[in-house]
Design a protein around this motif. Structure first.
Motif, PDB file in Angstrom:
ATOM      1  N   ARG A   1       0.856  -1.198   0.000  1.00 12.38           N
ATOM      2  CA  ARG A   1       0.000   0.000   0.000  1.00 12.38           C
ATOM      3  C   ARG A   1       0.885   1.240   0.000  1.00 12.38           C
ATOM      4  O   ARG A   1       1.876   1.295   0.743  1.00 12.38           O
ATOM      5  N   ARG A   2       0.487   2.213  -0.816  1.00 16.56           N
ATOM      6  CA  ARG A   2       1.240   3.471  -0.848  1.00 16.56           C
ATOM      7  C   ARG A   2       0.262   4.631  -0.920  1.00 16.56           C
ATOM      8  O   ARG A   2      -0.769   4.528  -1.599  1.00 16.56           O
ATOM      9  N   PRO A   3       0.596   5.747  -0.271  1.00 16.41           N
ATOM     10  CA  PRO A   3      -0.293   6.919  -0.376  1.00 16.41           C
ATOM     11  C   PRO A   3      -0.269   7.479  -1.798  1.00 16.41           C
ATOM     12  O   PRO A   3       0.773   7.485  -2.455  1.00 16.41           O
ATOM     13  N   LEU A   4      -1.416   7.930  -2.249  1.00 16.88           N
ATOM     14  CA  LEU A   4      -1.482   8.538  -3.576  1.00 16.88           C
ATOM     15  C   LEU A   4      -0.778   9.890  -3.558  1.00 16.88           C
ATOM     16  O   LEU A   4      -1.010  10.680  -2.642  1.00 16.88           O
TER      17      LEU A   4
ATOM     18  N   GLY B   1      -8.968  15.718  -4.769  1.00 11.00           N
ATOM     19  CA  GLY B   1      -8.027  16.199  -3.769  1.00 11.00           C
ATOM     20  C   GLY B   1      -7.974  15.375  -2.498  1.00 11.00           C
ATOM     21  O   GLY B   1      -7.265  15.722  -1.558  1.00 11.00           O
ATOM     22  N   ARG B   2      -8.759  14.295  -2.450  1.00 15.82           N
ATOM     23  CA  ARG B   2      -8.805  13.510  -1.218  1.00 15.82           C
ATOM     24  C   ARG B   2      -7.615  12.554  -1.139  1.00 15.82           C
ATOM     25  O   ARG B   2      -7.289  11.893  -2.129  1.00 15.82           O
ATOM     26  N   PRO B   3      -7.008  12.482   0.038  1.00 10.88           N
ATOM     27  CA  PRO B   3      -5.942  11.486   0.196  1.00 10.88           C
ATOM     28  C   PRO B   3      -6.494  10.090  -0.067  1.00 10.88           C
ATOM     29  O   PRO B   3      -7.680   9.830   0.146  1.00 10.88           O
ATOM     30  N   GLY B   4      -5.666   9.234  -0.514  1.00  9.95           N
ATOM     31  CA  GLY B   4      -6.101   7.871  -0.775  1.00  9.95           C
ATOM     32  C   GLY B   4      -4.914   6.934  -0.803  1.00  9.95           C
ATOM     33  O   GLY B   4      -3.761   7.354  -0.656  1.00  9.95           O
ATOM     34  N   VAL B   5      -5.228   5.672  -0.996  1.00 10.03           N
ATOM     35  CA  VAL B   5      -4.181   4.648  -0.997  1.00 10.03           C
ATOM     36  C   VAL B   5      -4.217   3.914  -2.327  1.00 10.03           C
ATOM     37  O   VAL B   5      -5.290   3.639  -2.875  1.00 10.03           O
ATOM     38  N   GLY B   6      -3.047   3.629  -2.845  1.00  4.63           N
ATOM     39  CA  GLY B   6      -2.935   2.804  -4.037  1.00  4.63           C
ATOM     40  C   GLY B   6      -2.104   1.575  -3.722  1.00  4.63           C
ATOM     41  O   GLY B   6      -1.502   1.471  -2.651  1.00  4.63           O
TER      42      GLY B   6
END
Lengths: 158, 416
Positions: free
Chosen positions: B382-385, B393-398
């Motif tokens: 998992r890595r932060p977008l 603009g929302r933080p998310g995970v990729g």
């Protein structure tokens, strides 16, 4: 702020350096009146543009050069398709070929829109620059001092 | 430069003084009734281009070989390729530049675009809906449930889907034909689009002729796109509609949609525009005898060949990579394909995967759950977008492939 990627920006001496601006102008004489007569910049080169149907004037503006492109419509070279009169480019010098290649890879992998003009020059599309900054001047990176080169970017129809 | 790449950016169009009103319709051979200066334009269309036999044969061979190659792949690899290609082509259909182009050997799987403006996101979304419409129409036609996927209303449906969102600064009236004469700034292009009064009859004539002809599909597909852009019936969205019409008509002769040609139209945009202008600059405005779709048709058919060959290489390389990752990680093909997909996306988000799964029968939340499960297994990380890839603009995970599985994927990404 985001943290630099492990393979991200290089040390300061390897960073791209801003060395010039480029405008496309309609009335060259009026612009020269401002830049040369009133501000005192020196014309260091003037002549046909090597790549597009335009006359190019290069001014010594101190720390940076300013290129002025004026459409000539002689038909012997590709047209400048953008009808706008605008600041069109920020020109950066990159220390060496390896730096340019690494920069190209970093920008593309990050999802910007890189156009490779030739071995010495890359640029971001105007479309891409506008999406980021809201204005059109695109970023051009070269491994040598530009001599008035404009990049061929985003023709109009299609 | 306009934030538009599909043809007529509104700020590139300089309406002249002609002032036809919505609803004005001219019969054959009429002029723009409100504009005495408007040129006389006959409601006739250019001939279909006559493509060289060798080019048509190369076209048939390339698409046949692509289909054959895809037929030999694992179903999971096919699904992954289909999802990625659909997404990649949607970006191209929207006229959004790829992450890398120009004087460089193109990677088989270029990085996905990021740093998109809100309007680019809207453009992609609108084009994606139009693409699905085409996919359904073509499928129905192939099942014999729809006599012909190209009908009078088709361009209007496509344009309504494409322009139904806020895709530019100007109000562009989805599915409404332009009511004013427009032209490029003269120093940019000497070709002027025909008066508004002949737009509707010409548009209908273009569609009818394209639907009725038995000329080779690659020629007709290019012809309808060329005619549409030369007619320029909308205020904005002409290029996108033209490329979608190309896709629809080209499907007559290819086993699957001609995605490769669309990709190259955007990737080689200067050539695309030059081929278009080569056939337009033969006349100051619409003239059926002088407009020439041949240069454009030759170029798009060549790209269709190159695109099919490229997609064949993609298919084979992706399938091999899925096999390697499966062997390396002791995984099922489905899991390996998802990991490879995460690799070619550089960072795959659950939301994106759900969006791509929209046309399948599977549970739309299943892909996201699968990503989570693989991350729990250690096969994905998992890595932060980064901000450039966030939605709203929302933080998310990729999710990215775990380092232990990355080597075959790195080779796939380096392939050209």
């Amino acid at each position: 702020m985001t943290e630099p990627a492990a393979d991200g920006p290089q040390p300061r001496e390897r960073m791209p350096q801003l060395i010039g601006l480029e405008y496309i102008v309609d009335d060259l004489d009026r612009v020269l009146e401002l830049f040369v007569d009133l501000l005192g910049f020196e014309v260091v080169a003037r002549g046909p543009h090597p790549g597009v149907d335009a006359e190019v004037v290069t001014l010594d503006a101190g720390a940076i050069a300013i290129n002025l492109l004026h459409r000539t419509a002689t038909g012997d070279r590709p047209q400048i398709l953008d009808p706008e009169v605008a600041l069109t480019q920020l020109l950066f010098s990159v220390p060496g070929q390896g730096d340019l290649d690494a920069l190209r890879t970093r920008l593309a992998e990050a999802g910007t829109s890189v156009v490779v003009d030739n071995a010495d020059t890359i640029h971001l599309t105007t479309q891409g620059a506008r999406a980021i900054f809201g204005v059109a001047p695109t970023l051009v990176f070269r491994t040598e001092l530009p001599d008035g080169t404009a990049v061929d970017d985003e023709p109009a129809d299609g | 430069m306009a934030d538009d790449t599909d043809g007529a950016a509104p700020d590139r169009l300089v309406p002249d003084d002609a002032t036809t009103e919505p609803g004005d319709v001219a019969g054959p051979g009429t002029t723009d009734a409100r504009d005495p200066e408007a040129p006389w334009v006959e409601v006739a269309v250019p001939p279909f281009p006559d493509l060289p036999v060798e080019l048509l044969e190369a076209h048939a061979t390339a698409h046949r070989e692509l289909e054959h190659a895809v037929g030999g792949l694992s179903p999971d690899a096919v699904r992954t390729l289909g999802r990625w290609l659909t997404d990649h082509t949607t970006t191209a259909l929207a006229g959004i530049y790829p992450s890398i182009s120009g004087a460089v050997t193109q990677p088989l799987f270029p990085p996905p675009r990021a740093f998109l403006s809100r309007r680019h996101v809207e453009r992609r979304a609108g084009v994606a809906e139009a693409y699905r419409y085409i996919d359904v129409q073509v499928t129905l036609a192939r099942m014999g449930l729809e006599p012909h996927p190209l009908r009078i209303e088709t361009p209007f449906v496509l344009h309504a889907l494409v322009e139904g969102r806020r895709t530019s600064d100007d109000e562009t009236n989805p599915a409404v034909l332009r009511s004013r004469t427009s032209a490029w700034v003269a120093r940019v292009s000497p070709y002027a689009h025909p008066p508004a009064a002949v737009v509707r009859p010409l548009a209908e004539r273009i569609v009818i002729d394209a639907a009725m002809t038995d000329a080779p599909a690659p020629a007709v597909a290019a012809w309808i796109a060329f005619c549409w852009m030369s007619l320029h019936p909308w205020v904005d969205g002409n290029g996108r509609t033209a490329r979608l019409l190309y896709l629809l008509v080209a499907a007559r002769s290819t086993p699957s949609l001609d995605l490769g040609a669309i990709e190259l139209m955007t990737e080689r945009r200067n050539d695309y525009v030059q081929a278009l202008q080569q056939g337009q600059w033969t006349t100051p405005t619409w003239d059926a005898e002088l407009l020439d779709a041949t240069p454009f048709a030759i170029r798009t058919t060549q790209w269709s060949v190159l695109g099919a060959q490229r997609n064949r290489r993609r298919a084979e390389a992706l399938d091999a990579c899925v096999g390697e990752v499966a062997a390396l990680g002791g995984l099922e093909d489905a899991a390996a394909a998802l990991i490879v997909h995460a690799g070619i996306e550089r960072l795959l988000t659950p939301a994106h995967l759900e969006e791509l799964a929209i046309d399948t029968d599977e549970d739309r939340t299943a892909p996201a759950a699968a990503l989570e499960a693989l991350a729990d297994l250690g096969a994905l990380v998992r890595r932060p977008l980064p901000p450039s890839r966030r939605v709203d603009g929302r933080p998310g995970v990729g999710y990215a492939p775990a380092p232990a599985l990355s080597e075959p994927i790195a080779r796939l990404l380096a392939a050209t």
